[in-house]
Design a protein around this motif. Structure first.
Motif, PDB file in Angstrom:
ATOM      1  N   LYS A   1      68.827  79.506  28.220  1.00 53.05           N
ATOM      2  CA  LYS A   1      68.985  79.448  29.391  1.00 53.05           C
ATOM      3  C   LYS A   1      67.433  79.334  30.537  1.00 53.05           C
TER       4      LYS A   1
ATOM      5  N   PRO B   1      75.404  79.833  33.572  1.00 47.72           N
ATOM      6  CA  PRO B   1      75.809  78.909  33.021  1.00 47.72           C
ATOM      7  C   PRO B   1      75.249  78.421  31.268  1.00 47.72           C
ATOM      8  N   GLU B   2      75.532  77.566  30.464  1.00 51.39           N
ATOM      9  CA  GLU B   2      75.359  77.575  28.920  1.00 51.39           C
ATOM     10  C   GLU B   2      74.446  76.081  29.957  1.00 51.39           C
ATOM     11  N   PRO B   3      73.377  75.705  29.288  1.00 50.01           N
ATOM     12  CA  PRO B   3      72.275  74.645  29.694  1.00 50.01           C
ATOM     13  C   PRO B   3      73.609  73.414  28.976  1.00 50.01           C
ATOM     14  N   LYS B   4      73.944  72.272  30.169  1.00 48.58           N
ATOM     15  CA  LYS B   4      74.036  70.967  29.345  1.00 48.58           C
ATOM     16  C   LYS B   4      74.257  70.453  28.499  1.00 48.58           C
ATOM     17  N   PRO B   5      74.136  69.956  28.280  1.00 54.55           N
ATOM     18  CA  PRO B   5      74.070  69.238  26.598  1.00 54.55           C
ATOM     19  C   PRO B   5      73.427  68.063  26.729  1.00 54.55           C
ATOM     20  N   LYS B   6      72.274  67.156  26.177  1.00 56.83           N
ATOM     21  CA  LYS B   6      71.897  66.117  27.147  1.00 56.83           C
ATOM     22  C   LYS B   6      72.441  64.693  26.409  1.00 56.83           C
ATOM     23  N   LYS B   7      72.265  63.624  26.874  1.00 59.22           N
ATOM     24  CA  LYS B   7      73.322  62.839  26.473  1.00 59.22           C
ATOM     25  C   LYS B   7      72.344  62.085  25.736  1.00 59.22           C
TER      26      LYS B   7
END
Length: 107
Positions: free
Chosen positions: A37, A99-105
């Protein structure tokens, strides 16, 4: 003026007790990660910690400033960088509230 690698290494060492600490050079400055994070930025050899309620409650005398022109306000940490226990606790509290990092697309 960009930040020196020596200052970044010192900050990373000081906050090492907070979790898995890494740094990444971005646009001539540095992002500081705790457990994946982004918790802080280092700009012009100054430490800017992301604002959280837990961090605000932990810091006695909150000094706020943007890390760079146009940035959101952050907690500017000046005097307590040398206090390893204090700065590690601040980083740990900050990381726990973010918050947790969003997963990369995938491309």
């Amino acid at each position: 003026m960009s930040s020196s690698q020596d200052f970044v290494d010192y900050v990373v060492e000081q906050i090492g007790d907070a979790g898995c600490i890494t740094s990444r050079k971005m646009f001539g400055e540095y992002a500081i990660y705790c457990d994946k994070k982004v918790v802080a930025l280092i700009c012009d050899d100054q430490l800017f910690v992301k604002q959280t309620e837990a961090g605000k409650a932990f810091i006695d005398d909150v000094k706020q400033a943007p890390a760079y022109p146009g940035a959101k306000m952050s907690f500017l940490i000046e005097d307590n960088i040398d206090d390893r226990e204090w700065i590690s606790e601040l980083i740990k509290l900050t990381a726990n509230e973010l918050p947790e990092p969003k997963p990369k697309k995938r491309k």
